[in-house]
Motif scaffolding. Structure first.
Motif, PDB file in Angstrom:
ATOM      1  N   MET A   1       3.079  15.786 -35.597  1.00 20.29           N
ATOM      2  CA  MET A   1       2.946  15.594 -37.045  1.00 20.29           C
ATOM      3  C   MET A   1       2.805  14.125 -37.440  1.00 20.29           C
ATOM      4  O   MET A   1       2.486  13.827 -38.600  1.00 20.29           O
ATOM      5  CB  MET A   1       4.153  16.191 -37.762  1.00 20.29           C
ATOM      6  CG  MET A   1       4.123  17.703 -37.879  1.00 20.29           C
ATOM      7  SD  MET A   1       2.778  18.304 -38.965  1.00 20.29           S
ATOM      8  CE  MET A   1       3.358  17.706 -40.563  1.00 20.29           C
ATOM      9  N   LEU A   2       3.016  13.206 -36.523  1.00 21.53           N
ATOM     10  CA  LEU A   2       2.997  11.796 -36.908  1.00 21.53           C
ATOM     11  C   LEU A   2       1.667  11.364 -37.527  1.00 21.53           C
ATOM     12  O   LEU A   2       1.663  10.650 -38.538  1.00 21.53           O
ATOM     13  CB  LEU A   2       3.362  10.912 -35.707  1.00 21.53           C
ATOM     14  CG  LEU A   2       4.813  11.012 -35.237  1.00 21.53           C
ATOM     15  CD1 LEU A   2       5.066  10.049 -34.075  1.00 21.53           C
ATOM     16  CD2 LEU A   2       5.797  10.753 -36.367  1.00 21.53           C
ATOM     17  N   PRO A   3       0.503  11.779 -36.989  1.00 22.41           N
ATOM     18  CA  PRO A   3      -0.753  11.403 -37.665  1.00 22.41           C
ATOM     19  C   PRO A   3      -0.854  11.958 -39.087  1.00 22.41           C
ATOM     20  O   PRO A   3      -1.494  11.341 -39.952  1.00 22.41           O
ATOM     21  CB  PRO A   3      -1.831  12.004 -36.760  1.00 22.41           C
ATOM     22  CG  PRO A   3      -1.182  12.098 -35.405  1.00 22.41           C
ATOM     23  CD  PRO A   3       0.249  12.447 -35.701  1.00 22.41           C
TER      24      PRO A   3
ATOM     25  N   LEU B   1       2.035  20.050 -44.320  1.00 20.44           N
ATOM     26  CA  LEU B   1       3.444  19.786 -44.618  1.00 20.44           C
ATOM     27  C   LEU B   1       4.182  21.070 -44.981  1.00 20.44           C
ATOM     28  O   LEU B   1       5.349  21.253 -44.610  1.00 20.44           O
ATOM     29  CB  LEU B   1       3.554  18.769 -45.754  1.00 20.44           C
ATOM     30  CG  LEU B   1       3.104  17.351 -45.387  1.00 20.44           C
ATOM     31  CD1 LEU B   1       2.989  16.490 -46.635  1.00 20.44           C
ATOM     32  CD2 LEU B   1       4.051  16.720 -44.387  1.00 20.44           C
ATOM     33  N   GLU B   2       3.527  21.969 -45.684  1.00 20.37           N
ATOM     34  CA  GLU B   2       4.155  23.245 -46.009  1.00 20.37           C
ATOM     35  C   GLU B   2       4.424  24.047 -44.740  1.00 20.37           C
ATOM     36  O   GLU B   2       5.473  24.686 -44.605  1.00 20.37           O
ATOM     37  CB  GLU B   2       3.268  24.037 -46.960  1.00 20.37           C
ATOM     38  CG  GLU B   2       3.270  23.490 -48.388  1.00 20.37           C
ATOM     39  CD  GLU B   2       2.326  24.255 -49.303  1.00 20.37           C
ATOM     40  OE1 GLU B   2       1.568  25.125 -48.788  1.00 20.37           O
ATOM     41  OE2 GLU B   2       2.337  23.993 -50.527  1.00 20.37           O
ATOM     42  N   ALA B   3       3.487  23.998 -43.791  1.00 21.47           N
ATOM     43  CA  ALA B   3       3.678  24.715 -42.535  1.00 21.47           C
ATOM     44  C   ALA B   3       4.800  24.096 -41.702  1.00 21.47           C
ATOM     45  O   ALA B   3       5.562  24.807 -41.035  1.00 21.47           O
ATOM     46  CB  ALA B   3       2.367  24.727 -41.741  1.00 21.47           C
ATOM     47  N   TYR B   4       4.905  22.780 -41.748  1.00 24.15           N
ATOM     48  CA  TYR B   4       5.941  22.060 -40.988  1.00 24.15           C
ATOM     49  C   TYR B   4       7.318  22.324 -41.578  1.00 24.15           C
ATOM     50  O   TYR B   4       8.302  22.493 -40.851  1.00 24.15           O
ATOM     51  CB  TYR B   4       5.610  20.571 -40.999  1.00 24.15           C
ATOM     52  CG  TYR B   4       6.539  19.682 -40.224  1.00 24.15           C
ATOM     53  CD1 TYR B   4       6.679  19.805 -38.841  1.00 24.15           C
ATOM     54  CD2 TYR B   4       7.270  18.688 -40.865  1.00 24.15           C
ATOM     55  CE1 TYR B   4       7.522  18.960 -38.126  1.00 24.15           C
ATOM     56  CE2 TYR B   4       8.106  17.832 -40.172  1.00 24.15           C
ATOM     57  CZ  TYR B   4       8.223  17.970 -38.798  1.00 24.15           C
ATOM     58  OH  TYR B   4       9.059  17.120 -38.097  1.00 24.15           O
ATOM     59  N   GLY B   5       7.397  22.339 -42.868  1.00 19.44           N
ATOM     60  CA  GLY B   5       8.640  22.685 -43.531  1.00 19.44           C
ATOM     61  C   GLY B   5       9.571  21.512 -43.779  1.00 19.44           C
ATOM     62  O   GLY B   5       9.349  20.391 -43.316  1.00 19.44           O
ATOM     63  N   MET B   6      10.636  21.809 -44.534  1.00 19.32           N
ATOM     64  CA  MET B   6      11.621  20.804 -44.917  1.00 19.32           C
ATOM     65  C   MET B   6      13.011  21.241 -44.486  1.00 19.32           C
ATOM     66  O   MET B   6      13.997  21.056 -45.199  1.00 19.32           O
ATOM     67  CB  MET B   6      11.569  20.571 -46.435  1.00 19.32           C
ATOM     68  CG  MET B   6      10.226  20.016 -46.900  1.00 19.32           C
ATOM     69  SD  MET B   6       9.963  20.117 -48.700  1.00 19.32           S
ATOM     70  CE  MET B   6      11.323  19.147 -49.325  1.00 19.32           C
ATOM     71  N   GLY B   7      13.082  21.815 -43.303  1.00 22.02           N
ATOM     72  CA  GLY B   7      14.364  22.259 -42.777  1.00 22.02           C
ATOM     73  C   GLY B   7      15.310  21.100 -42.543  1.00 22.02           C
ATOM     74  O   GLY B   7      14.913  19.934 -42.493  1.00 22.02           O
ATOM     75  N   GLU B   8      16.585  21.424 -42.350  1.00 24.65           N
ATOM     76  CA  GLU B   8      17.619  20.397 -42.227  1.00 24.65           C
ATOM     77  C   GLU B   8      17.331  19.428 -41.089  1.00 24.65           C
ATOM     78  O   GLU B   8      17.634  18.238 -41.168  1.00 24.65           O
ATOM     79  CB  GLU B   8      18.984  21.067 -42.028  1.00 24.65           C
ATOM     80  CG  GLU B   8      20.139  20.104 -42.004  1.00 24.65           C
ATOM     81  CD  GLU B   8      21.474  20.811 -41.893  1.00 24.65           C
ATOM     82  OE1 GLU B   8      22.481  20.123 -41.658  1.00 24.65           O
ATOM     83  OE2 GLU B   8      21.505  22.044 -42.028  1.00 24.65           O
ATOM     84  N   GLY B   9      16.757  19.927 -40.001  1.00 22.96           N
ATOM     85  CA  GLY B   9      16.479  19.059 -38.862  1.00 22.96           C
ATOM     86  C   GLY B   9      15.278  18.162 -39.060  1.00 22.96           C
ATOM     87  O   GLY B   9      15.042  17.240 -38.270  1.00 22.96           O
ATOM     88  N   ARG B  10      14.496  18.411 -40.100  1.00 21.93           N
ATOM     89  CA  ARG B  10      13.259  17.669 -40.305  1.00 21.93           C
ATOM     90  C   ARG B  10      13.244  16.832 -41.580  1.00 21.93           C
ATOM     91  O   ARG B  10      12.378  15.969 -41.732  1.00 21.93           O
ATOM     92  CB  ARG B  10      12.068  18.645 -40.339  1.00 21.93           C
ATOM     93  CG  ARG B  10      11.828  19.310 -38.993  1.00 21.93           C
ATOM     94  CD  ARG B  10      10.711  20.332 -39.022  1.00 21.93           C
ATOM     95  NE  ARG B  10      10.395  20.773 -37.663  1.00 21.93           N
ATOM     96  CZ  ARG B  10       9.524  21.715 -37.357  1.00 21.93           C
ATOM     97  NH1 ARG B  10       8.867  22.340 -38.340  1.00 21.93           N
ATOM     98  NH2 ARG B  10       9.287  22.040 -36.104  1.00 21.93           N
TER      99      ARG B  10
END
Length: 327
Positions: free
Chosen positions: A279-281, A196-205
């Protein structure tokens, strides 16, 4: 909390409140569900129906509940999703209080929506295609909507789910968890944190999501797919909404088909990138561990009593498979 005595006390209190919504004498109350909250159906002698939700104390603040209702009103106004309209009392208030022996419990009412929960078989793949499109519309609205200045909803990030400030309890207290199996879930939690840290919490996500689009919160009536219960809506990863949709059926062999259908439906409305799909799994595993914690902290609910240690055992199987997959 939700033992027979408590529920009877809530029902007695609600009966006294029914005139606030203009319901006639003789209106009958029936308990619909017990989950985070207790939800009742009120049916008056003339056939009118109202769904009344009594909130679990110390979970949502008044501001958070009113914020939920504000988002629902905007979604209805924009024809984004079919969902029951919040119903104000005769004095115009959307949020009322029930005095339960000196403790106030927040109460809200909604229009009745017909329909049945989709069955975990048959046409479920078709409905998940529709759900994907609905979810994309919800996310599109969330990205463009300007909420009121006092808008307040919980943030469902890793720490709120499995980390240092768990809103639904500690997964380590999972029902029937053997201490020897705890390291499996510890490794899984750390792997989830890393992904989750690698995926991030950007505005689009990351943004405002329903966060509980499970089958129990969907109502099928003919060709209509309605969505109910925005009680858990908050700020989280947009892709998390798929994981929430397969709550309690995560191990069903149909899940890969549901995932493909949901993605395809989503893409009829808005882009859903390959990185998001990959990332869904991860979000499915995150949600599974969150629900494992919820069952432990809500042991009095029918869901927890029905699933018990069996659900924890399934979580361990999923965790081992998750750790065995290349990350």
């Amino acid at each position: 909390m939700y033992d027979e005595t408590f529920l009877k006390r809530l029902e007695t209190g609600l009966v006294r409140m029914l005139p606030a919504w203009g319901l006639e004498p003789g209106t009958q109350l029936r308990l619909l569900t017990i989950s985070e909250n207790a939800t009742f159906l009120a049916r008056d002698p003339a056939g009118g129906r109202l769904v009344i939700r009594v909130h679990r104390p110390h979970y949502h603040s008044r501001a958070e509940i009113l914020s939920e209702l504000a988002w629902m009103a905007s979604l209805i106004e924009g024809d984004v999703v079919e969902t029951p309209r919040p119903v104000a009392a005769r004095d115009g208030r959307l949020l009322l209080d029930l005095d339960d022996g000196g403790e106030l419990r927040h109460v809200v009412a909604f229009e009745f929506m017909s329909g049945e929960e989709p069955k975990a078989s048959g046409d479920l793949v078709r409905w998940f295609f529709r759900l994907g499109a609905i979810t994309a519309r919800l996310h599109g609205h969330a990205r463009s909507w300007r909420p009121p200045a006092d808008f307040s909803r919980k943030v469902w990030d890793f720490d709120a789910m499995l980390g240092d400030r768990p809103l639904w309890g500690d997964w380590r207290a999972a029902i029937g968890l053997d201490p020897a199996d705890r390291p499996v879930l510890e490794r899984t939690a750390e792997a989830l944190r890393s992904r989750l840290e690698a995926y991030g919490m950007g505005e689009g996500r990351f943004g405002l999501v329903h966060a509980d689009l499970r089958l129990a919160n969907l109502l099928v009536d003919g060709e209509r797919l309605g969505v109910i219960d925005f009680d858990d809506c908050g700020f989280s990863w947009f892709a998390y909404d798929f994981a929430a949709a397969i709550s309690f059926i995560e191990t069903d062999p149909i899940v890969p088909e549901l995932m493909s259908a949901w993605i395809a439906g989503y893409r009829t409305v808005a882009p859903f990138g390959d990185q998001d799909a990959a990332m869904l799994p991860v979000f499915v595993m995150l949600r599974r561990m969150l629900l494992t914690a919820w069952l432990a902290s809500h042991a009095e609910t029918p869901t927890a009593q029905e699933l018990g240690p069996t659900y924890t055992e399934g979580t361990l199987r999923l965790a081992r498979a998750f750790l065995d997959r290349p990350q």
